[in-house]
Design an enzyme around this catalytic site. Structure first.
Site, PDB file in Angstrom:
ATOM      1  N   ASP A   1      33.717  45.364 -15.843  1.00 45.72           N
ATOM      2  CA  ASP A   1      33.036  44.680 -16.944  1.00 45.72           C
ATOM      3  C   ASP A   1      32.277  43.454 -16.450  1.00 45.72           C
ATOM      4  O   ASP A   1      32.880  42.424 -16.131  1.00 45.72           O
ATOM      5  CB  ASP A   1      34.067  44.263 -18.001  1.00 45.72           C
ATOM      6  CG  ASP A   1      33.434  43.672 -19.249  1.00 45.72           C
ATOM      7  OD1 ASP A   1      32.188  43.698 -19.360  1.00 45.72           O
ATOM      8  OD2 ASP A   1      34.184  43.195 -20.119  1.00 45.72           O
TER       9      ASP A   1
ATOM     10  N   ASP B   1      24.627  45.607 -18.113  1.00 43.36           N
ATOM     11  CA  ASP B   1      26.030  45.520 -18.487  1.00 43.36           C
ATOM     12  C   ASP B   1      26.760  46.814 -18.152  1.00 43.36           C
ATOM     13  O   ASP B   1      26.392  47.889 -18.616  1.00 43.36           O
ATOM     14  CB  ASP B   1      26.153  45.235 -19.986  1.00 43.36           C
ATOM     15  CG  ASP B   1      27.594  45.138 -20.443  1.00 43.36           C
ATOM     16  OD1 ASP B   1      28.366  44.403 -19.786  1.00 43.36           O
ATOM     17  OD2 ASP B   1      27.946  45.774 -21.450  1.00 43.36           O
TER      18      ASP B   1
END
Length: 424
Positions: free
Chosen positions: A115, A295
Site C-alpha cells: 500500500d 496507488d
C-alpha cells in the site's frame, strides 16, 4: 534514436500539436541510481478473489474517498468517520497484491497488502502476531484508515525481514486488536510518504512514524528512500517485485522518466503528479494539468466523472450491474484505442487497448460473459477539480516500471518489455 524513444518523442509532439499549454522535457530527469549491492528485492504476489460480489468499481470509489478524506483529516489528527469514507472490505476486492514479510526473532511470516497510500505496517488481521525476543512494547495505540474499514490495535516495535539477511530493527508495527474483512491478508505494508503516519498513534498523535523504507536508509541497508515496482504478465501468483533503495536497470527499457510530486492538495499528500489524459489516435483531450496519484492498493484506473463520461462515449461502454464494471462488445473491443497519460512533463505513457480490459479468460470468475470485454477503467466518483482527479492503480502499474522516490520527491515511470503485452 531507439524505437522506444522515437515513439515517446513522436507522441509528445502530437500532444504539443493538440495543446500548446503543455511543456515537455526533452529527456528523462536524472535521479542517481543506487549501487546494485544496496538494493533489496521483495517478491509481490497477485491474488484473485472469485468468491466476492462484483464490487471492484465500488471498492475503487471507496478507496478514492478514503484517500481524500484521510488527507483532509490528517492535519487535525481527527480520523475521518466511516460515514465520510464509506468502504468495501478487502475480502470483497477481486484483485489484491501482497508481499510476504517475516517479523520477529525467530520470524513469523505474514502476507501484507502492498500500500503506497498509507505509511504504517500492520499485522494480526488473520495470522496472529507472535511476540518474540525482538519484540518491544510502546505506550501507543494505533489506527489505520487506509482501506475504508479501519484496523485498531497496539503499537509494538520489532525486527522486519524483507529477504535473507536483510532486516530492519525496531520497526513500528501495528498489531490488530480489531479488523474486519481482511481475508486472505494478514495486514498492510505501508510504503507511502512518512507524513501519512501523523495522527495514527494515540496518545502521541503528532509523531511521524518511520516507515520500513525510512528505516532501511537510517540503518544503512539501502542508500535511498525509494521503492520501485516491476511486473511480468500473469493472471495470478508471484508476478512482480518490489525493489527498495533504487531501480533495477534490467527491468525497464532505456530510461525511467521522473516527474515531481504535485503541489495540488490532496494529491500532494501521496505519490501524486500533475497529469494529462488523452484518448485515441487523435488524442481527444479528457483531462489537462489535473492532479492524480499512483496507488498500489487501487485495483482500477480511475478518472474524474467528466473525463470518464467522455471516455465511455468514445468507446461505447455500458455498465454491467452483475459484474460491477463497464463492458464493451468484442466488436467494440476490436476498435478500442489507447489511452495516453502524460505524467508530469516527463513521459507520455501509452495504456493500450489490451491493458484497459479484464483478462478475458477470467470473465467467468467475475460473473461475466465471453461475449464482452470488461473495462479496468472506471469513474472515480466526482468531477474534476477535487485535487485528486486520477488514480493510476495496479492495471497501470502492472504495465510500467514505477518508482516511488521519497528522497527526491518524484515519481518515475518507465516502459518495460511487457508494456504492450496482449495477455488480457
Amino acid at each position: 534514436m531507439s524505437l522506444l524513444k522515437f515513439r515517446i518523442f513522436t507522441a509528445l509532439l502530437l500532444v504539443l500539436s493538440h495543446d500548446t499549454d503543455i511543456a515537455v522535457q526533452a529527456g528523462p530527469s536524472r535521479v542517481a541510481r543506487a549501487p546494485v549491492d544496496k538494493l533489496v528485492t521483495l517478491p509481490i504476489k497477485k491474488h484473485l478473489n472469485f468468491t466476492g460480489p462484483g464490487t471492484m468499481l465500488q471498492h475503487g470509489q471507496a478507496r478514492a474517498r478514503s484517500l481524500r478524506e484521510r488527507a483532509i483529516a490528517r492535519p487535525t489528527g481527527v480520523p475521518p468517520s466511516s460515514s465520510e469514507v464509506g468502504g468495501v472490505t478487502i475480502e470483497n476486492q477481486i484483485l489484491g497484491y501482497s508481499a510476504y514479510v517475516n517479523i520477529g526473532t525467530p520470524p513469523t511470516g505474514y502476507a501484507l497488502v502492498v500500500d503506497t497510500g498509507s505509511a504504517n505496517t500492520w499485522v494480526g488481521a488473520n495470522q496472529p502476531y507472535v511476540v518474540t525476543s525482538s519484540t518491544e512494547t510502546t505506550a501507543n495505540d494505533v489506527v489505520s484508515y487506509s482501506n475504508g474499514p479501519w484496523m485498531f490495535g497496539t503499537e509494538y516495535t520489532d525486527t522486519v525481514e524483507l529477504g535473507p539477511g536483510l532486516s530492519v530493527r525496531g520497526q513500528s508495527i501495528g498489531v490488530a486488536l480489531y479488523s474486519e474483512g481482511f481475508a486472505p491478508y494478514d495486514g498492510i505494508l505501508g510504503l507511502g510518504p512518512t507524513a501519512l503516519s501523523i495522527g495514527t498513534l494515540t496518545p502521541e498523535n503528532s509523531l511521524r512514524v518511520p516507515t520500513v523504507t525510512d528505516n532501511l536508509v537510517a540503518q544503512g541497508v539501502t542508500g535511498q528512500n525509494m521503492v520501485s515496482i516491476f511486473f511480468e504478465p500473469a493472471t495470478e501468483g508471484p508476478i512482480g517485485e518490489l525493489t527498495f533503495g533504487g531501480v533495477d536497470p534490467t527491468k525497464f527499457v532505456n530510461e525511467v522518466y521522473y516527474a515531481p510530486i504535485t503541489t495540488q492538495f490532496p494529491s500532494s499528500e501521496y505519490y501524486g503528479v500533475d497529469q494529462a489524459v488523452y484518448y485515441g489516435d487523435q488524442l481527444e483531450t479528457l483531462l489537462v494539468n489535473n492532479p492524480g496519484i499512483l496507488d498500489t492498493a487501487t485495483s482500477l484506473v480511475l478518472l474524474a466523472t467528466d473525463a470518464f463520461t467522455k471516455y465511455v462515449a468514445a468507446v461505447g461502454a455500458v455498465f454491467d450491474e452483475t459484474v460491477g464494471l463497464y463492458r464493451i462488445t468484442l466488436a467494440q473491443y476490436s476498435n478500442l484505442q489507447s489511452l495516453f497519460f502524460l505524467v508530469g512533463d516527463a513521459v507520455l505513457c501509452e495504456f493500450t487497448a489490451n491493458a484497459q480490459i479484464w483478462p478475458r479468460q477470467l470473465n467467468y470468475a467475475i460473473g461475466g460473459s465471453d461475449q464482452y470485454a470488461y473495462l479496468l477503467v472506471g469513474d472515480i466518483g466526482h468531477v474534476s477539480g477535487s485535487g485528486m482527479d486520477i488514480i493510476l492503480g495496479m492495471p497501470f502499474i502492472e504495465r510500467f516500471y514505477t518508482v516511488f522516490d521519497y528522497t527526491h520527491g518524484v515519481v518515475g515511470v518507465g516502459y518495460t518489455e511487457y508494456t504492450d503485452n496482449e495477455g488480457n
